[in-house]
Design a protein around this motif. Sequence first.
Motif, PDB file in Angstrom:
ATOM      1  N   ARG A 269       4.804   8.706  10.199  1.00 51.61           N
ATOM      2  CA  ARG A 269       4.736   9.169  11.584  1.00 51.61           C
ATOM      3  C   ARG A 269       4.692   8.029  12.599  1.00 51.61           C
ATOM      4  NH1 ARG A 269       6.613  14.186  11.986  1.00 51.61           N
ATOM      5  NH2 ARG A 269       5.485  15.665  10.682  1.00 51.61           N
ATOM      6  N   ASP A 270       4.346   6.814  12.147  1.00 52.42           N
ATOM      7  CA  ASP A 270       4.218   5.719  13.097  1.00 52.42           C
ATOM      8  C   ASP A 270       5.558   5.116  13.490  1.00 52.42           C
ATOM      9  OD1 ASP A 270       4.584   4.933  10.519  1.00 52.42           O
ATOM     10  OD2 ASP A 270       3.255   3.190  10.624  1.00 52.42           O
ATOM     11  N   LYS A 368       6.030  14.079  17.899  1.00 52.61           N
ATOM     12  CA  LYS A 368       5.061  13.985  16.807  1.00 52.61           C
ATOM     13  C   LYS A 368       4.640  12.544  16.553  1.00 52.61           C
ATOM     14  CE  LYS A 368       6.511  18.184  14.419  1.00 52.61           C
ATOM     15  NZ  LYS A 368       6.996  18.778  13.141  1.00 52.61           N
ATOM     16  N   HIS A 372       0.887  11.060  16.848  1.00 54.83           N
ATOM     17  CA  HIS A 372       0.258  10.314  15.748  1.00 54.83           C
ATOM     18  C   HIS A 372      -0.292   8.983  16.243  1.00 54.83           C
ATOM     19  CE1 HIS A 372      -0.329   8.783  11.675  1.00 54.83           C
ATOM     20  NE2 HIS A 372       0.256   7.666  12.072  1.00 54.83           N
ATOM     21  N   LEU A 406      -5.294  10.683   8.387  1.00 53.29           N
ATOM     22  CA  LEU A 406      -4.296   9.787   8.980  1.00 53.29           C
ATOM     23  C   LEU A 406      -3.928   8.617   8.063  1.00 53.29           C
ATOM     24  CD1 LEU A 406      -5.675   9.621  12.629  1.00 53.29           C
ATOM     25  CD2 LEU A 406      -3.715  10.930  11.820  1.00 53.29           C
TER      26      LEU A 406
END
Length: 582
Positions: A269-270, A368, A372, A406
């Motif tokens: 997600r990063d 998204k 994040h 996470l």
Amino acid sequence: MTNGWDEDQRSRVGRLQRLARQRPAAYRRRVVVLALIGYSLIFTVFLASVALLSLGPVIGWWLGGSIGGIVGIGVTVLGWLSIRWWGRGTRPPTGAELTLTDHPELFARVRHLEHAMGSVRIHRVHVDDGSTASIIQLPRARVFGVNENHLVLGLPLLSALTTQELEAVLAHELAHVRRGWSLAAWIWRAVRVFRRVTSEAPVKTSQNELIQPARWAEAFDVFSGGLTRDFELLADARAAAVVGSRALADALCRQVLVDARMAEWRMPRDSVDPPSDRTESLIRLSSCANTLKDRRRLGVALVEMDYRLHPHPSLGERLRALGESPRVCAPIEGPSAADIYLGWRGSELAAKLSRSWHQRVSAEWGTKAQTHRRNVEELCREWSVAGRVFLPDGRLCQLVERAITLHMLSSLPTEEIAPLEGPDAAFVRGDFEAAVNSQSLVVRAAALTQLAEAEQAAPRWITMLAHLEAEHALASDERRHLDEIALLVRPTLETETRLALSQRLRREPGLKCAWLVRRKVRYLPEHPEHILFLELEPRLSLASSRREWPEQLLGVRVVVLRGPMRRLRPRLRRIADAEIQM
């Protein structure tokens, strides 16, 4: 507590299994009657759709004038939309389709197994990025007519199986579609027909489950579970008679491991853009064997409580029926089934599936990814001061849970958190046995996973992890549906969260009232579900009334009182401390 078709699926499946054993004839009669009712409803709605499409011009001609034209066009459009809806459930499977010219060896093997199993002919073969294999029968005339059989194979599964194991998987799937008629096979097909037809049903909210197509299909899955479970075991026995029980047992074990490996794939997600090699990553992950993790995964699958909505035989039950013992298969030394049957085109198919997935998710990926990054920054700020300030009860538990969710725990400093007391701090410093007593379901599952993957892991850790995952699945099924008969009680949320919700809602225009309640649940009651019900002003514009509200607000589920949900308003007003001051 009676909550429709979701009422205590564990006892419901148990009662049905006892009825199937003690009174098999009565149980079969009930299943047949339900199947006939389902087919009758489908046939009636289909005839009504055809009648609307056919009678529209006739009604317009009979009425005459402008009124007749408007009414005729409206009836015709309604019939056309109904016919179009019927076609949604008969779309071909997603993925890449294989051709006989490019893959003659695979089609020849499928034809050989068709003859050996006495099954119907497979017309089309597809590959997708899943971890399973299945046969989908789609009628050529929408819902009725001669079926067109589609074989769908997961490309990561093909890369992790040997040729003998792939033949066992194909033989099992072809055993479901053998020629001839049997009651179990007919019910098995009826389950899939009802699921396919109701997957796009426009009617989804009603107090009566009998007129909720999707809920009715789930109920029929549960009620017919005795016959479908026996049919699955019978398909295993027929496949083992052709390819051997050991090859089928190894294929079942390897398929469970591939599914577990793929479920642990973490989406990056990063990154700014979605990964362009997702399918290739899944193939590498499914083919990479880890003895300790695979032992834990296989142990969880063997002792897992199998009380899902659709009762399917568990891995242990299927292996016992075959008379084989489970084992963690060694990595494939030679070429896999994908290398033999797909060859160099396997990489092209993987790239094609990756591009298709990239196109589907790229539109909402930026939002998204930004969310994040914001969550990671907020977690880092709170973690940096957690060891220097007094943390209220449950605050450290929430921080550790967010860090695990996470995947940030390994990159965060633990010097100031580890000396603290409690099971959550014990997880940070590596004392996983003490962390098993955490109130957080995430922390408890992560601790049990670490204990189950140890070199000399005790069997009780694997059993506890399997029971926890099964209970979590039951809780998810219970919390998935929300209707007017849900049991709502006084909330137990902290005062700080209530004040934050009140301040957040004051900035939203068009809100009339808001209620915060707690839903009384059967599974995992130590993790309550709080729901925020919102009532909008009646004079809002159409665009404002249809705005998309977030699914959660400060960790609380958000539900807007629309349609049948408005019947909850009198009950919400009678719950103490439920109304939020606007």
